[in-house]
Design a protein around this motif. Structure first.
Motif, PDB file in Angstrom:
ATOM      1  N   UNK A  40       0.820  -1.211   0.000  1.00  9.63           N
ATOM      2  CA  UNK A  40       0.000   0.000   0.000  1.00  9.63           C
ATOM      3  C   UNK A  40       0.854   1.261   0.000  1.00  9.63           C
ATOM      4  N   UNK A  41       2.122   1.100   0.315  1.00  3.97           N
ATOM      5  CA  UNK A  41       3.041   2.224   0.405  1.00  3.97           C
ATOM      6  C   UNK A  41       4.437   1.668   0.205  1.00  3.97           C
ATOM      7  N   UNK A  45       3.479  -3.260   3.751  1.00  3.09           N
ATOM      8  CA  UNK A  45       2.712  -4.361   3.174  1.00  3.09           C
ATOM      9  C   UNK A  45       1.623  -4.720   4.168  1.00  3.09           C
ATOM     10  N   UNK A  46       0.442  -5.073   3.653  1.00  4.13           N
ATOM     11  CA  UNK A  46      -0.677  -5.462   4.510  1.00  4.13           C
ATOM     12  C   UNK A  46      -1.128  -6.865   4.098  1.00  4.13           C
ATOM     13  N   UNK A  47      -1.405  -7.703   5.099  1.00  4.38           N
ATOM     14  CA  UNK A  47      -1.952  -9.022   4.812  1.00  4.38           C
ATOM     15  C   UNK A  47      -3.366  -8.840   4.272  1.00  4.38           C
ATOM     16  N   UNK A  48      -3.620  -9.373   3.090  1.00  5.94           N
ATOM     17  CA  UNK A  48      -4.896  -9.138   2.391  1.00  5.94           C
ATOM     18  C   UNK A  48      -6.112  -9.550   3.207  1.00  5.94           C
ATOM     19  N   UNK A  49      -6.030 -10.655   3.928  1.00  8.73           N
ATOM     20  CA  UNK A  49      -7.218 -11.143   4.631  1.00  8.73           C
ATOM     21  C   UNK A  49      -7.599 -10.300   5.849  1.00  8.73           C
ATOM     22  N   UNK A  50      -6.767  -9.342   6.256  1.00  8.82           N
ATOM     23  CA  UNK A  50      -7.115  -8.448   7.364  1.00  8.82           C
ATOM     24  C   UNK A  50      -7.735  -7.145   6.880  1.00  8.82           C
ATOM     25  N   UNK A  51      -7.731  -6.906   5.572  1.00  2.93           N
ATOM     26  CA  UNK A  51      -8.268  -5.656   5.034  1.00  2.93           C
ATOM     27  C   UNK A  51      -9.790  -5.692   5.037  1.00  2.93           C
ATOM     28  N   UNK A  52     -10.398  -4.626   5.570  1.00  6.68           N
ATOM     29  CA  UNK A  52     -11.857  -4.541   5.611  1.00  6.68           C
ATOM     30  C   UNK A  52     -12.404  -3.445   4.705  1.00  6.68           C
ATOM     31  N   UNK A  53     -11.523  -2.637   4.098  1.00  6.53           N
ATOM     32  CA  UNK A  53     -12.005  -1.636   3.155  1.00  6.53           C
ATOM     33  C   UNK A  53     -11.059  -0.474   2.969  1.00  6.53           C
ATOM     34  N   UNK A  54     -11.462   0.419   2.081  1.00 16.90           N
ATOM     35  CA  UNK A  54     -10.733   1.657   1.814  1.00 16.90           C
ATOM     36  C   UNK A  54     -11.544   2.823   2.357  1.00 16.90           C
ATOM     37  N   UNK A  55     -10.843   3.873   2.767  1.00 21.69           N
ATOM     38  CA  UNK A  55     -11.525   5.060   3.278  1.00 21.69           C
ATOM     39  C   UNK A  55     -10.847   6.298   2.716  1.00 21.69           C
ATOM     40  N   UNK A  56     -11.630   7.171   2.121  1.00 23.89           N
ATOM     41  CA  UNK A  56     -11.118   8.461   1.633  1.00 23.89           C
ATOM     42  C   UNK A  56     -11.309   9.479   2.750  1.00 23.89           C
ATOM     43  N   UNK A  85      -3.506   0.443  -8.045  1.00 28.33           N
ATOM     44  CA  UNK A  85      -3.248  -0.987  -7.902  1.00 28.33           C
ATOM     45  C   UNK A  85      -3.956  -1.563  -6.674  1.00 28.33           C
ATOM     46  N   UNK A  86      -3.973  -0.806  -5.583  1.00 20.41           N
ATOM     47  CA  UNK A  86      -4.655  -1.257  -4.373  1.00 20.41           C
ATOM     48  C   UNK A  86      -6.156  -1.423  -4.654  1.00 20.41           C
ATOM     49  N   UNK A  87      -6.760  -0.436  -5.305  1.00 22.44           N
ATOM     50  CA  UNK A  87      -8.189  -0.533  -5.648  1.00 22.44           C
ATOM     51  C   UNK A  87      -8.471  -1.755  -6.518  1.00 22.44           C
ATOM     52  N   UNK A  88      -7.611  -1.992  -7.494  1.00 24.68           N
ATOM     53  CA  UNK A  88      -7.772  -3.136  -8.394  1.00 24.68           C
ATOM     54  C   UNK A  88      -7.668  -4.450  -7.632  1.00 24.68           C
ATOM     55  N   UNK A  89      -6.669  -4.547  -6.778  1.00 26.46           N
ATOM     56  CA  UNK A  89      -6.466  -5.773  -5.984  1.00 26.46           C
ATOM     57  C   UNK A  89      -7.659  -6.020  -5.049  1.00 26.46           C
ATOM     58  N   UNK A  90      -8.143  -4.963  -4.410  1.00 26.58           N
ATOM     59  CA  UNK A  90      -9.272  -5.122  -3.479  1.00 26.58           C
ATOM     60  C   UNK A  90     -10.551  -5.498  -4.201  1.00 26.58           C
TER      61      UNK A  90
END
Length: 93
Positions: A40-41, A45-56, A85-90
């Motif tokens: 993400x930066x 690096x973030x483990x994908x299965x812990x991601x719950x969403x994006x926030x603007x 890329x993050x948006x696409x992956x999510x």
């Protein structure tokens, strides 16, 4: 592992139970475990299965929200360079 944050010589590995240090590079971990982590930066690096969403945010910045526990969410900054890329992956999760 919930997320990995690079410091000068070490990586801080953040888990649900705390943090520890690794003497490894983010690039090496990202290449070894591409299905597990999302960059993400340049330093995170973030483990994908812990991601719950994006926030603007009101400031225009974007954060990835990760679940730290049953009732705890942490926002980690997404760089502008990695945002598309993050948006696409999510979208594919």
């Amino acid at each position: 592992m919930i997320y990995l944050l690079a410091d000068t010589k070490y990586i801080e590995v953040h888990t649900a139970n705390g943090a520890l240090l690794l003497e490894e590079s983010l690039v090496a971990l990202e290449e070894e475990f591409p299905a597990l982590f999302l960059r993400i930066h340049r330093n995170c690096l973030v483990a994908k299965h812990w991601i719950v969403g994006l926030q603007k945010l009101a400031s225009g910045e974007t954060q990835v929200n990760v679940k730290l526990g049953r009732d705890r969410i942490l926002g980690l900054d997404v760089s502008r360079r990695n945002l598309a890329m993050v948006k696409k992956q999510l979208a594919n999760l």
